[in-house]
Design a protein around this motif. Structure first.
Motif, mmCIF file in Angstrom:
data_model
loop_
_atom_site.group_PDB
_atom_site.id
_atom_site.type_symbol
_atom_site.label_atom_id
_atom_site.label_comp_id
_atom_site.label_asym_id
_atom_site.label_seq_id
_atom_site.Cartn_x
_atom_site.Cartn_y
_atom_site.Cartn_z
ATOM 1 N N ASP A 91 0.797 -1.180 -0.023
ATOM 2 C CA ASP A 91 0.048 0.027 0.205
ATOM 3 C C ASP A 91 0.857 1.222 0.015
ATOM 4 O O ASP A 91 0.383 2.507 0.114
ATOM 5 C CB ASP A 91 -0.851 -0.040 1.059
ATOM 6 N N LEU B 155 0.579 1.224 7.990
ATOM 7 C CA LEU B 155 0.863 1.286 9.429
ATOM 8 C C LEU B 155 2.095 0.279 9.694
ATOM 9 O O LEU B 155 2.960 0.578 10.532
ATOM 10 C CB LEU B 155 -0.050 1.188 10.421
ATOM 11 N N VAL C 189 -0.765 -4.195 8.333
ATOM 12 C CA VAL C 189 -1.948 -3.252 8.584
ATOM 13 C C VAL C 189 -2.036 -2.097 7.770
ATOM 14 O O VAL C 189 -1.032 -1.356 7.888
ATOM 15 C CB VAL C 189 -2.130 -3.071 9.914
ATOM 16 N N SER C 190 -2.842 -1.451 7.176
ATOM 17 C CA SER C 190 -3.038 -0.280 6.567
ATOM 18 C C SER C 190 -4.370 0.455 6.901
ATOM 19 O O SER C 190 -5.438 -0.377 7.027
ATOM 20 C CB SER C 190 -2.789 -0.488 5.002
ATOM 21 N N PHE C 191 -4.077 1.643 7.125
ATOM 22 C CA PHE C 191 -5.583 2.210 7.480
ATOM 23 C C PHE C 191 -6.053 3.015 6.100
ATOM 24 O O PHE C 191 -5.156 3.793 5.436
ATOM 25 C CB PHE C 191 -5.196 3.422 8.548
ATOM 26 N N ILE D 208 -14.058 4.791 6.460
ATOM 27 C CA ILE D 208 -12.728 4.514 7.216
ATOM 28 C C ILE D 208 -12.806 3.108 7.099
ATOM 29 O O ILE D 208 -13.700 2.059 7.257
ATOM 30 C CB ILE D 208 -12.394 5.176 8.573
ATOM 31 N N GLY D 209 -11.457 2.558 7.112
ATOM 32 C CA GLY D 209 -11.317 0.784 7.097
ATOM 33 C C GLY D 209 -9.804 0.589 7.350
ATOM 34 O O GLY D 209 -8.814 1.453 7.309
ATOM 35 N N LEU D 210 -9.586 -0.649 7.319
ATOM 36 C CA LEU D 210 -8.539 -1.405 7.644
ATOM 37 C C LEU D 210 -8.209 -2.405 6.273
ATOM 38 O O LEU D 210 -9.118 -3.134 5.994
ATOM 39 C CB LEU D 210 -8.219 -1.966 8.917
ATOM 40 N N ARG D 211 -6.858 -2.499 6.059
ATOM 41 C CA ARG D 211 -6.593 -3.924 5.210
ATOM 42 C C ARG D 211 -5.616 -4.540 6.139
ATOM 43 O O ARG D 211 -4.610 -4.302 6.693
ATOM 44 C CB ARG D 211 -5.838 -3.288 4.000
ATOM 45 N N LEU D 212 -5.946 -5.968 6.336
ATOM 46 C CA LEU D 212 -5.246 -6.810 7.293
ATOM 47 C C LEU D 212 -4.529 -7.772 6.575
ATOM 48 O O LEU D 212 -5.280 -8.703 5.933
ATOM 49 C CB LEU D 212 -6.306 -7.177 8.099
ATOM 50 N N ALA E 80 -10.134 -6.492 3.457
ATOM 51 C CA ALA E 80 -10.463 -5.300 3.683
ATOM 52 C C ALA E 80 -11.524 -4.983 4.499
ATOM 53 O O ALA E 80 -12.755 -5.587 3.977
ATOM 54 C CB ALA E 80 -10.265 -4.545 2.367
ATOM 55 N N SER F 145 -14.337 -2.101 6.219
ATOM 56 C CA SER F 145 -14.573 -0.714 6.186
ATOM 57 C C SER F 145 -16.016 -0.427 6.819
ATOM 58 O O SER F 145 -16.981 -1.318 6.650
ATOM 59 C CB SER F 145 -14.428 -0.210 4.725
#
Length: 256
Positions: A20, A63, A67-69, A87-91, A118, A120
């Motif tokens: 990302d 992050l 993990v990405s926000f 808003i969301g997270l990619r794990l 992902a 959100s």
């Protein structure tokens, strides 16, 4: 000395870059598009609906390698202007931590054979109803299958009862025309510089269905440009929507 310099360079890239973008550095993605609506001849509104322009922006913040926000805002300038934020997270829980994993079998979405999620959530507001908020929650599973191919599938729950929502279920096929060199993993998160990649996506709901083609071209390590076409069909009252748009994506923290 040459060998030591090369190894150091590879370790630095692998340690600081993720699928990302650069870890700890935000990236920006912007979409702009224009949509033309065609109606049924029996519709009281006539055959030709309105043309309208819309836009979307997303900040993507890695992050860590796992993990990405992200946060996004979208405004659709239809007859009833829609504002949507999420808003969301990619794990990437299965992403290897070691550098060898980063330099091995990867594509721009991550390590081959290691899926990620992902998640959100957000809300949408219509300007004619500023005190009414509709909730959104989405889940997507992304699977980097081969160096040149990623597949994904997902679903979205939306409390909005609008009859024009056609993306309750969706899936995509992402095609890359080139692979990263071993000393440049994720140099541009959208793919190797100078090579096109394509994303075919589609889906539907009880109200209708959609299809979309995105084309991206990484200009350099930090900038990607592209465009897309999208078609939607709403079952009742009958509508066909055709959209043509452009994309701009920047990753200022990515430095080789």
């Amino acid at each position: 000395m040459f060998t030591l310099t090369l190894i150091t360079s590879e370790l630095t890239i692998g340690a600081t870059h993720s699928p990302d973008g650069a870890i700890g550095k935000p990236g920006l993605q912007v979409w702009g598009y224009r949509t033309d609506i065609t109606l049924d001849g029996t519709d009281a509104r006539g055959e030709d609906g309105a043309e309208f322009s819309s836009g979307k922006a997303r900040i993507l913040f890695p992050l860590s390698r796992k993990v990405s926000f992200f946060a996004s805002y979208q405004a659709e300038n239809k007859l009833n202007i829609l504002h949507q934020a999420r808003i969301g997270l990619r794990l990437r829980v299965f992403q290897p931590e070691d550098i060898d994993g980063a330099l091995g079998d990867i594509n721009p979405d991550g390590s081959i054979g290691r899926p990620f999620f992902a998640l959100s959530g957000g809300f949408r507001i219509y300007e004619t109803e500023p005190d009414t908020r509709f909730g959104i929650a989405a889940l997507e599973l992304v699977y980097p299958w081969k160096k040149h191919l990623t597949i994904s599938a997902g679903a979205e729950i939306n409390t909005d009862t609008s009859i024009t929502i056609v993306d309750q279920f969706f899936g995509s096929l992402h095609i890359y025309t080139a692979s990263y060199l071993t000393n440049e993993p994720y140099a541009n998160p959208d793919g190797p510089v100078g090579f096109l990649n394509f994303r075919l996506s589609g889906g539907g709901s009880s109200e209708g269905f959609f299809g979309q083609l995105d084309i991206l071209f990484p200009l350099n390590d930090q900038v990607t440009i592209g465009g897309f076409v999208r078609g939607e069909r709403v079952a009742f009252p009958y509508e066909r929507n055709g959209s043509l748009g452009v994309r701009f994506q920047a990753y200022p923290g990515v430095v080789r």
